[in-house]
Design an enzyme around this catalytic site. Structure first.
Site, PDB file in Angstrom:
ATOM      1  CG  HIS A  48      46.017  44.328  27.483  1.00 15.35           C
ATOM      2  ND1 HIS A  48      45.401  44.895  26.337  1.00 15.35           N
ATOM      3  CD2 HIS A  48      45.841  45.246  28.515  1.00 15.35           C
ATOM      4  CE1 HIS A  48      44.708  45.969  26.577  1.00 15.35           C
ATOM      5  NE2 HIS A  48      44.889  46.308  27.730  1.00 15.35           N
ATOM      6  CB  CYS A  49      47.385  37.672  29.448  1.00 15.91           C
ATOM      7  SG  CYS A  49      48.593  36.599  29.517  1.00 15.91           S
TER       8      CYS A  49
END
Length: 323
Positions: A141-142
């Site tokens: 998710h980064c």
């Protein structure tokens, strides 16, 4: 820049990357997140009990330095992590906001940076040895300038960029993301990059629901609540084969999240432990048949029993001669 992450490990080592520094433990705060923050060490302990590995036979992960992280991340983003409230939001552990940042750096971010170093190391190992497993990592998710969903560093993007920049002959990568959540971080990072093919199978109704990032997915498998083994494995098989037929990569990054497990509080799917073991087998078989090196990261999985399942899957891959 010079990096220690690409130094060759002792030749007798298995390409399994780990460090005791992966585990997040402080004052019980880690228990406020549904994540089992000692999961990575438990996987290693199970593998030791089964005599598959010993401490001196695994590759010791090293922490990614700022210089390493800047291969992908903006300086502005890394500076933001010096604010405890930012890290609290990313890791979804609100009390972290009230801790001095030096504590947050040492107890939360250092473990995540070490896992990130582990993924970068595993990238080169996979190319050298045909496969590698980072027992941690998979922070999908980064992206370069934003974290979220427990992911503070973009380890998948970093591993691929390191390979593109430093390993001759690696110019195309496929990401197969089978965590229950959409992998919006690497999707944003590789949005318009023709060198990277992304397949992502996820519960369509849960976090992050990032419709902008979905444009980067070449093969999108959107799953319904409570999807079970038969349908899931059939879809994974069809689409993994399709993905690897459509695009011939030099490296396959496999994000093997176990949060698809029945009863996971965040994943919302209903896959059995046997289904997860079978899924990993499907991916490794498809890659091996085509001679594509595999880098596997363990990603999400939020129940106490996930560590045992990851270990069982690695034992199964080994037993079948896929490692």
């Amino acid at each position: 820049h010079r990096t220690e992450l690409y130094e060759d490990p002792p030749s007798g080592c298995w390409p399994i990357v780990y460090s005791p520094d992966y585990n997040i433990t402080f004052m019980g705060l880690e228990k406020l997140h549904p994540f089992d923050a000692g999961k990575w060490g438990k996987v290693i302990n199970f593998l030791k009990e089964e005599k598959l590995i010993a401490d001196d036979l695994i590759v010791q992960a090293r922490e990614a330095t700022d210089e390493d992280l800047l291969v992908v991340h903006t300086r502005r983003y890394l500076n933001k992590l010096k604010w405890s409230f930012v890290v609290a939001a990313i890791t979804e552990i609100p009390p972290v906001a009230f801790l001095p940042n030096f504590v947050v750096q040492r107890k939360v971010l250092k473990p995540l940076r070490t896992q990130t170093g582990g993924t970068i190391m595993a990238g080169k190992l996979a190319v050298d040895r045909g496969w590698a497993i980072n027992v941690g990592g998979g922070f999908h998710h980064c992206c370069s300038d934003k974290g979220g969903g427990f992911c503070a560093y973009a380890d998948i993007t970093l591993a691929i960029k390191f390979l593109f920049e430093r390993v001759p002959g690696v110019s195309k990568a496929t990401i197969i993301d089978l965590d229950a959540h959409q992998g919006n971080g690497h999707e944003r990072d590789f949005m318009d990059d023709p060198r990277v093919y992304i397949m992502d199978a996820y519960n369509r109704y849960i976090y992050p629901g990032d419709s902008f990032a979905k444009r980067a997915i070449k093969r999108r498998v959107e799953l319904e609540w409570g999807t079970e083994d038969t349908e899931y494995l059939q879809k994974v098989h069809t689409h993994v084969e399709g993905a690897l037929n459509e695009f011939k990569p030099d490296i396959l990054v496999y994000n093997a999240g176990t949060d698809i497990l029945d009863g996971d509080p965040l994943g919302g799917l209903a896959i059995s432990p046997q289904g997860i073991v079978k899924r990993d087998e499907v991916v490794f078989r498809a890659a091996r048949r085509r001679g594509v090196p595999v880098l596997m990261v363990t990603s999400g999985g939020y129940q106490k029993r996930t560590a045992r399942i990851i270990a069982d899957s690695i034992l199964n891959l080994h037993g079948l001669g896929l490692l």
